[in-house]
Structure formats: structure tokens, C-alpha cells
Design a protein around this motif. Structure first.
Motif, PDB file in Angstrom:
ATOM      1  N   ARG A  89     -13.935  11.945   6.718  1.00  0.00           N
ATOM      2  CA  ARG A  89     -15.243  11.336   6.471  1.00  0.00           C
ATOM      3  C   ARG A  89     -15.217  10.156   5.505  1.00  0.00           C
ATOM      4  N   VAL A  90     -14.408  10.242   4.447  1.00  0.00           N
ATOM      5  CA  VAL A  90     -14.416   9.214   3.396  1.00  0.00           C
ATOM      6  C   VAL A  90     -12.994   8.729   3.119  1.00  0.00           C
ATOM      7  N   LEU A  91     -12.864   7.415   2.997  1.00  0.00           N
ATOM      8  CA  LEU A  91     -11.619   6.813   2.518  1.00  0.00           C
ATOM      9  C   LEU A  91     -11.992   5.790   1.453  1.00  0.00           C
ATOM     10  N   ALA A  92     -11.507   5.992   0.247  1.00  0.00           N
ATOM     11  CA  ALA A  92     -11.747   5.043  -0.844  1.00  0.00           C
ATOM     12  C   ALA A  92     -10.395   4.610  -1.395  1.00  0.00           C
ATOM     13  N   PHE A  93     -10.260   3.316  -1.656  1.00  0.00           N
ATOM     14  CA  PHE A  93      -8.970   2.799  -2.109  1.00  0.00           C
ATOM     15  C   PHE A  93      -9.165   1.504  -2.880  1.00  0.00           C
ATOM     16  N   ARG A  94      -8.128   1.107  -3.591  1.00  0.00           N
ATOM     17  CA  ARG A  94      -8.127  -0.164  -4.293  1.00  0.00           C
ATOM     18  C   ARG A  94      -7.482  -1.207  -3.392  1.00  0.00           C
ATOM     19  N   HIS A  95      -8.224  -2.293  -3.118  1.00  0.00           N
ATOM     20  CA  HIS A  95      -7.747  -3.308  -2.179  1.00  0.00           C
ATOM     21  C   HIS A  95      -6.428  -3.906  -2.674  1.00  0.00           C
ATOM     22  N   PRO A  96      -5.411  -3.986  -1.796  1.00  0.00           N
ATOM     23  CA  PRO A  96      -4.087  -4.433  -2.244  1.00  0.00           C
ATOM     24  C   PRO A  96      -4.018  -5.885  -2.681  1.00  0.00           C
ATOM     25  N   VAL A  97      -5.004  -6.708  -2.308  1.00  0.00           N
ATOM     26  CA  VAL A  97      -4.988  -8.127  -2.671  1.00  0.00           C
ATOM     27  C   VAL A  97      -6.043  -8.447  -3.726  1.00  0.00           C
ATOM     28  N   THR A  98      -7.275  -8.017  -3.491  1.00  0.00           N
ATOM     29  CA  THR A  98      -8.367  -8.362  -4.414  1.00  0.00           C
ATOM     30  C   THR A  98      -8.448  -7.411  -5.609  1.00  0.00           C
ATOM     31  N   GLU A 136     -10.231  -4.865  -5.737  1.00  0.00           N
ATOM     32  CA  GLU A 136     -11.559  -4.253  -5.749  1.00  0.00           C
ATOM     33  C   GLU A 136     -11.510  -2.844  -5.169  1.00  0.00           C
ATOM     34  N   GLU A 137     -12.430  -1.995  -5.629  1.00  0.00           N
ATOM     35  CA  GLU A 137     -12.536  -0.653  -5.072  1.00  0.00           C
ATOM     36  C   GLU A 137     -13.345  -0.716  -3.779  1.00  0.00           C
ATOM     37  N   VAL A 138     -12.749  -0.203  -2.697  1.00  0.00           N
ATOM     38  CA  VAL A 138     -13.398  -0.215  -1.384  1.00  0.00           C
ATOM     39  C   VAL A 138     -13.624   1.235  -0.959  1.00  0.00           C
ATOM     40  N   ARG A 139     -14.826   1.539  -0.469  1.00  0.00           N
ATOM     41  CA  ARG A 139     -15.136   2.920  -0.057  1.00  0.00           C
ATOM     42  C   ARG A 139     -15.877   2.907   1.273  1.00  0.00           C
ATOM     43  N   TYR A 140     -15.378   3.686   2.236  1.00  0.00           N
ATOM     44  CA  TYR A 140     -16.042   3.806   3.530  1.00  0.00           C
ATOM     45  C   TYR A 140     -16.341   5.265   3.818  1.00  0.00           C
ATOM     46  N   GLU A 141     -17.599   5.534   4.148  1.00  0.00           N
ATOM     47  CA  GLU A 141     -18.055   6.886   4.425  1.00  0.00           C
ATOM     48  C   GLU A 141     -18.722   6.916   5.792  1.00  0.00           C
ATOM     49  N   LEU A 146       0.814  -1.209   0.000  1.00  0.00           N
ATOM     50  CA  LEU A 146       0.000   0.000   0.000  1.00  0.00           C
ATOM     51  C   LEU A 146       0.851   1.263   0.000  1.00  0.00           C
ATOM     52  N   GLN A 147       1.885   1.288   0.814  1.00  0.00           N
ATOM     53  CA  GLN A 147       2.700   2.499   0.896  1.00  0.00           C
ATOM     54  C   GLN A 147       3.469   2.756  -0.397  1.00  0.00           C
ATOM     55  N   ASN A 148       3.897   1.688  -1.072  1.00  0.00           N
ATOM     56  CA  ASN A 148       4.638   1.863  -2.321  1.00  0.00           C
ATOM     57  C   ASN A 148       3.759   2.322  -3.474  1.00  0.00           C
ATOM     58  N   SER A 149       2.448   2.143  -3.326  1.00  0.00           N
ATOM     59  CA  SER A 149       1.526   2.562  -4.399  1.00  0.00           C
ATOM     60  C   SER A 149       0.416   3.454  -3.831  1.00  0.00           C
ATOM     61  N   TRP A 150       0.741   4.233  -2.774  1.00  0.00           N
ATOM     62  CA  TRP A 150      -0.275   4.989  -2.046  1.00  0.00           C
ATOM     63  C   TRP A 150      -1.053   5.940  -2.958  1.00  0.00           C
ATOM     64  N   LYS A 151      -0.366   6.669  -3.818  1.00  0.00           N
ATOM     65  CA  LYS A 151      -1.046   7.640  -4.675  1.00  0.00           C
ATOM     66  C   LYS A 151      -2.012   6.961  -5.630  1.00  0.00           C
ATOM     67  N   GLU A 152      -1.626   5.773  -6.117  1.00  0.00           N
ATOM     68  CA  GLU A 152      -2.493   5.044  -7.048  1.00  0.00           C
ATOM     69  C   GLU A 152      -3.582   4.266  -6.297  1.00  0.00           C
ATOM     70  N   ALA A 153      -3.239   3.765  -5.120  1.00  0.00           N
ATOM     71  CA  ALA A 153      -4.171   2.917  -4.364  1.00  0.00           C
ATOM     72  C   ALA A 153      -5.297   3.719  -3.727  1.00  0.00           C
ATOM     73  N   VAL A 154      -4.970   4.908  -3.194  1.00  0.00           N
ATOM     74  CA  VAL A 154      -5.986   5.725  -2.522  1.00  0.00           C
ATOM     75  C   VAL A 154      -6.725   6.549  -3.569  1.00  0.00           C
ATOM     76  N   LEU A 155      -8.020   6.294  -3.699  1.00  0.00           N
ATOM     77  CA  LEU A 155      -8.836   6.930  -4.724  1.00  0.00           C
ATOM     78  C   LEU A 155      -9.509   8.208  -4.227  1.00  0.00           C
ATOM     79  N   GLU A 156      -9.769   8.279  -2.914  1.00  0.00           N
ATOM     80  CA  GLU A 156     -10.429   9.469  -2.362  1.00  0.00           C
ATOM     81  C   GLU A 156     -10.167   9.572  -0.865  1.00  0.00           C
TER      82      GLU A 156
END
Length: 303
Positions: free
Chosen positions: A275-284, A286-291, A163-173
């Protein structure tokens, strides 16, 4: 060792459960294999991972958990069981790779050189070690002590590095809500500056390109009155104290933020919530979003 047959009760319907009574000491997975031979070892481990097995009403995920005579093991086939939340944080998502929490205001993310009190990290570390002493968690990012909201931790060093090596790409919002002093006249805008940190740990903002780390903040006014404004803020970069410094830059300090110019302290906390964290799951993948909800104490300032 042959495990004697337990007393078995099956409930049918929406919440189908299998209730098993332990009649001899054993490890949990061995016990389940003996009592539910129709399920494979992997099936049973999956039930444990997905929090669908409890012992005496406590969710257990450790396959080698020690059972004692007289305990009751419940297998919930239809839904994930709710585990007791650790005090000080609210777990909103957990799988074998990551934990996402909602942190309360007033709680440090991680201990500093001068402060060794309870932190979000120490609370979660104790939480995972209660299941298995070998379990660990790893910090991915931080929130200021007086900032509440969504944080994510890794459950292995491998996932942390991914996650840290791809933080900019992994974190969507990453979206925050913030209450600032006074009515913000411009309904939306973007603040760009370069931030540097002083020896006293104050962050300073410069409009001179490359005079520090570039920081970009987008904001939109959600509510306002003659005393305060409620803003939605999205980060393009994630610098230390970025939102707090940028709100001061536009002449509307975050309420409660004496460090960066605030004169009003109506909530006895900082008016900042992740309030919101959206990211691409490092294993699956998939796009994950929590609000999360906007804190009620923020909204009450506008009622």
C-alpha cells in the motif's frame, strides 16, 4: 534548414495552450525552437521531460521525435499532460530518474528462468522504449505475482546502484495491507524469526537466532469478523515471502495462499497489497511518499 511558419492558435485562461501545425518534416525540438524562439533549448527540453508536449494527442518526451507534415503539436503551459497508461500497470509517478507503479495481482515483477511471459518489467521497458529505443529500466525490488501494489524502478544503472547501495537508509516506509484467515485476537504485535529457503523454493521460519536471514514484521489489526482479519503490516526487513511466512507463524495464513497453509480462497488471488512506499529521492534528497487505496475486494469481505 529554415522551417516555415506554422499555423498558431493560443488559448488563454486556466488551461493555456499553444497549438502548432507541422508544415514540413522536422525533429520535435528543432521545430519547437523555430516556433517558440522566446524559450531556450533547456526550457523546451524541460517541457518535454515534464510531459507537457503532445503530438496528435499523444504525450511525447523525445526531443528528436520525427514530425510529419500535418501533425499537430500542443504545448500545455500550465499542467502536466496525462500519458496513456501501459496495460497491466498504473504509473503513479515518473521523473527522469525513477518510475513508481501500482502493479496488478497476477502479474510477475520480472521473468524467471522458467517463466518468460509478460511482466511489470517488460511492460515498463516497452513503455520507455516507445519514447526512445535507448531508454532502459532497472529492477530495484519485487512483489510476488499474486501481490498487488506499489513498486519502484530506476531509469539508469547509476540510479539503481545509488538506491540499492543505500536501500535501508533510502526506504523510509514499506506498508502492506493483508487479509488473513480467522479473527486475530492480538490487536498489534511484532513477529521476529530467521528465514531460510529450501530447494523447492519454500521459505521456512526458525526462532533460533542466526538460523537464516533475520526477518522482522510489525502488524496492526484494522478490521475483523469471524472469518477474516484485515491487517496493516510494516516491514523492518524485506525477505522473500516474509509476510506470508510470518502470518502462517501466528496461525493466520494469508487468504488464497495455499503454499503457506491457507484453506480459504474467497478472492481468487492472494490477499496481500503493497500500500505505501516512502523513500528519500536519490537525486533531490526529498522525501517521497506514495499511498494507494486498500483494494475494494479486501474491504468487501468486511461489509
Amino acid at each position: 534548414m529554415q522551417i516555415p511558419s506554422s499555423k498558431l492558435r493560443v488559448q488563454t485562461g486556466k488551461g493555456k495552450q499553444t497549438c502548432l501545425e507541422v508544415t514540413e518534416p522536422s525533429e520535435l525540438l528543432k521545430f519547437l525552437q523555430a516556433e517558440i524562439p522566446s524559450k531556450s533549448r533547456n526550457d523546451l527540453k524541460s517541457l518535454l521531460e515534464h510531459h507537457q508536449i503532445s503530438v496528435d494527442q499523444e504525450v511525447i518526451t523525445r526531443f528528436n521525435y520525427s514530425l510529419e507534415t500535418g501533425q499537430q503539436v500542443v504545448v500545455n503551459w500550465s499542467k502536466v499532460l496525462v500519458e496513456k497508461q501501459p496495460q497491466g500497470v498504473k504509473i503513479v509517478f515518473e521523473d527522469p530518474y525513477i518510475i513508481i507503479i501500482e502493479k496488478q495481482a497476477g502479474l510477475l515483477s520480472i521473468a524467471t528462468a522458467t517463466e518468460r511471459e509478460q511482466t511489470a518489467y517488460s511492460i515498463l521497458s516497452e513503455h520507455v522504449k516507445n519514447r526512445d529505443p535507448k531508454n532502459k529500466i532497472f529492477v530495484l525490488h519485487r512483489l510476488d505475482r499474486e501481490t498487488s501494489g506499489v513498486m519502484m524502478f530506476a531509469k539508469s544503472e547509476k540510479i539503481k546502484k545509488l538506491l540499492q547501495n543505500s536501500w535501508k537508509e533510502a526506504v523510509l516506509e514499506r506498508t502492506y495491507v493483508v487479509v488473513v484467515e480467522g479473527p486475530v485476537t492480538k490487536e498489534q504485535g511484532t513477529i521476529t524469526s530467521w528465514l531460510t529457503e529450501s530447494k523447492t523454493f519454500m521459505m521456512y521460519s526458525s526462532r533460533t537466532p542466526n538460523d537464516g536471514q533475520k526477518a522482522v514484521t510489525h502488524y496492526k489489526v484494522l478490521k475483523k469478523n469471524k472469518h477474516y482479519s484485515l491487517l496493516e503490516v510494516k516491514l523492518e526487513t524485506g525477505r522473500k515471502n516474509q509476510i506470508r511466512v510470518h502470518m502462517k507463524d501466528i496461525g493466520h495464513s494469508v487468504i488464497g495462499d495455499k503454499k503457506y497453509g491457507a484453506t480459504k480462497h474467497p478472492l481468487a488471488r492472494l490477499g496481500l497489497h503493497a500500500r505505501v512506499l516512502a523513500f528519500r529521492h536519490p537525486v533531490t534528497g526529498e522525501e517521497v511518499r506514495y499511498e494507494t487505496d486498500i483494494p475494494k475486494e479486501f474491504l468487501n469481505l468486511f461489509s
